[in-house]
Design a protein around this motif. Sequence first.
Motif, PDB file in Angstrom:
ATOM      1  N   GLY A  67       0.791  -1.226   0.000  1.00  0.00           N
ATOM      2  CA  GLY A  67       0.000   0.000   0.000  1.00  0.00           C
ATOM      3  C   GLY A  67       0.821   1.272   0.000  1.00  0.00           C
ATOM      4  O   GLY A  67       0.264   2.361   0.132  1.00  0.00           O
ATOM      5  N   ARG A  68       2.133   1.175  -0.173  1.00  0.00           N
ATOM      6  CA  ARG A  68       3.005   2.342  -0.165  1.00  0.00           C
ATOM      7  C   ARG A  68       3.796   2.403  -1.474  1.00  0.00           C
ATOM      8  O   ARG A  68       4.303   1.386  -1.950  1.00  0.00           O
ATOM      9  N   LEU A  69       3.882   3.599  -2.035  1.00  0.00           N
ATOM     10  CA  LEU A  69       4.648   3.787  -3.257  1.00  0.00           C
ATOM     11  C   LEU A  69       6.124   3.536  -2.957  1.00  0.00           C
ATOM     12  O   LEU A  69       6.685   4.107  -2.015  1.00  0.00           O
ATOM     13  N   HIS A  70       6.761   2.701  -3.770  1.00  0.00           N
ATOM     14  CA  HIS A  70       8.181   2.410  -3.574  1.00  0.00           C
ATOM     15  C   HIS A  70       9.016   3.547  -4.123  1.00  0.00           C
ATOM     16  O   HIS A  70       8.948   3.865  -5.316  1.00  0.00           O
ATOM     17  N   LEU A  71       9.802   4.171  -3.262  1.00  0.00           N
ATOM     18  CA  LEU A  71      10.698   5.262  -3.655  1.00  0.00           C
ATOM     19  C   LEU A  71      12.087   4.973  -3.119  1.00  0.00           C
ATOM     20  O   LEU A  71      12.254   4.686  -1.931  1.00  0.00           O
ATOM     21  N   ALA A  72      13.086   5.059  -3.987  1.00  0.00           N
ATOM     22  CA  ALA A  72      14.472   4.798  -3.606  1.00  0.00           C
ATOM     23  C   ALA A  72      15.231   6.104  -3.458  1.00  0.00           C
ATOM     24  O   ALA A  72      14.912   7.100  -4.120  1.00  0.00           O
ATOM     25  N   GLY A  73      16.225   6.094  -2.611  1.00  0.00           N
ATOM     26  CA  GLY A  73      16.993   7.305  -2.350  1.00  0.00           C
ATOM     27  C   GLY A  73      17.727   7.836  -3.558  1.00  0.00           C
ATOM     28  O   GLY A  73      18.013   9.034  -3.644  1.00  0.00           O
ATOM     29  N   ASN A  74      18.046   6.961  -4.525  1.00  0.00           N
ATOM     30  CA  ASN A  74      18.772   7.414  -5.714  1.00  0.00           C
ATOM     31  C   ASN A  74      17.861   7.662  -6.915  1.00  0.00           C
ATOM     32  O   ASN A  74      18.340   7.926  -8.012  1.00  0.00           O
ATOM     33  N   GLY A  75      16.544   7.574  -6.717  1.00  0.00           N
ATOM     34  CA  GLY A  75      15.600   7.837  -7.797  1.00  0.00           C
ATOM     35  C   GLY A  75      15.337   6.655  -8.704  1.00  0.00           C
ATOM     36  O   GLY A  75      14.511   6.752  -9.623  1.00  0.00           O
ATOM     37  N   LEU A  76      16.001   5.518  -8.485  1.00  0.00           N
ATOM     38  CA  LEU A  76      15.763   4.325  -9.298  1.00  0.00           C
ATOM     39  C   LEU A  76      14.700   3.474  -8.609  1.00  0.00           C
ATOM     40  O   LEU A  76      14.986   2.431  -8.022  1.00  0.00           O
ATOM     41  N   ASP A  77      13.471   3.934  -8.703  1.00  0.00           N
ATOM     42  CA  ASP A  77      12.382   3.343  -7.928  1.00  0.00           C
ATOM     43  C   ASP A  77      11.751   2.127  -8.608  1.00  0.00           C
ATOM     44  O   ASP A  77      11.273   1.227  -7.940  1.00  0.00           O
ATOM     45  N   ALA A  78      11.712   2.111  -9.918  1.00  0.00           N
ATOM     46  CA  ALA A  78      11.109   0.997 -10.655  1.00  0.00           C
ATOM     47  C   ALA A  78      11.470   1.149 -12.126  1.00  0.00           C
ATOM     48  O   ALA A  78      10.601   1.207 -12.984  1.00  0.00           O
ATOM     49  N   GLU A  79      12.751   1.198 -12.426  1.00  0.00           N
ATOM     50  CA  GLU A  79      13.193   1.450 -13.797  1.00  0.00           C
ATOM     51  C   GLU A  79      13.134   0.176 -14.633  1.00  0.00           C
ATOM     52  O   GLU A  79      14.151  -0.353 -15.082  1.00  0.00           O
ATOM     53  N   LEU A  80      11.919  -0.308 -14.844  1.00  0.00           N
ATOM     54  CA  LEU A  80      11.719  -1.556 -15.569  1.00  0.00           C
ATOM     55  C   LEU A  80      12.294  -1.483 -16.983  1.00  0.00           C
ATOM     56  O   LEU A  80      12.781  -2.482 -17.511  1.00  0.00           O
TER      57      LEU A  80
END
Length: 300
Positions: free
Chosen positions: A148-161
């Motif tokens: 239920g939470r949007l995945h956000l990474a510290g380096n901005g590569l959150d879901a670079e499929l």
Amino acid sequence: MTPDDTSPALLALDLGGTSMRAALVRGGQILRRLEAPTPKPSTPDAVLPALVELAAPLAPLASALGVACAGAVAGGRVTATATHTFPGWVNIGLAQALETGLGLPCRALNDARAAAWGEYAAGAGRGSSEFMFITVSTGVGAGLVLGGRLHLAGNGLDAELGFVSVPSAWGAGGAVPPLGALGPLEFETSGTALNARAQALGFPGARALCDAAEAGDRQADAAYARSAALIAWKVADVAALLGVTRVALGGSVGLRDGYLARVRESLGCFPARYRPDVVHAELGADAGLIGAALWALADV
């Protein structure tokens, strides 16, 4: 999510390479919208004042601001990945600049992540807790909601499929012994990749290739189905790694009925537990605006 007259009105901005859009959003529904061309060249010094000018008429009506844009976004700061489109965007404080210019608290998201949040909260992802949005269009973008939470990474590569590796047949790839040539998924599956393949096969463009494939042209369908199969493979991988149970496809290619059917067909070759429910996205081009607005007040 249904419109709610008692919920706060929120301001959303969507910064694209061609146009900038602003919208007033309440309860997941767009009430008013404004649009203007993105300044050229699209440097920060040109774009930031133009965004403020575009949104200024709506700002007094809103309680918070969310902005969606291309590139790597972390901590409200943006670094462009397409530097030819957004020159000079290196660690630019987008959220702070808009907060100062418009007088509203501001949060910034990558555009695909904003669309994912919009679809999760008000579109095809409703009712799921592990959800992925994938856009197959000019490029391939994605966003992940986990627990239920949007995945956000510290380096901005959150879901670079779009930049995971697949066998490279059409685009630029590098040899990885002993696997052979591998390249980014985007270079093999996107509308841009299909457009190049279409022209090599004698079709005027990607749309014509897709139309021909859906009409039964075997040569066109080989290219079309390969794109869908690669997407299905990565969907199965994500399901195995993260337990995603629903995936929404958007974008000019992803929203085609024939493309969805081919993704589902290829996904059927994987074990049942790695086959999420794959559906079409529901919010269309407004997913990023709605997601950015709802993110402005999300509990994060």
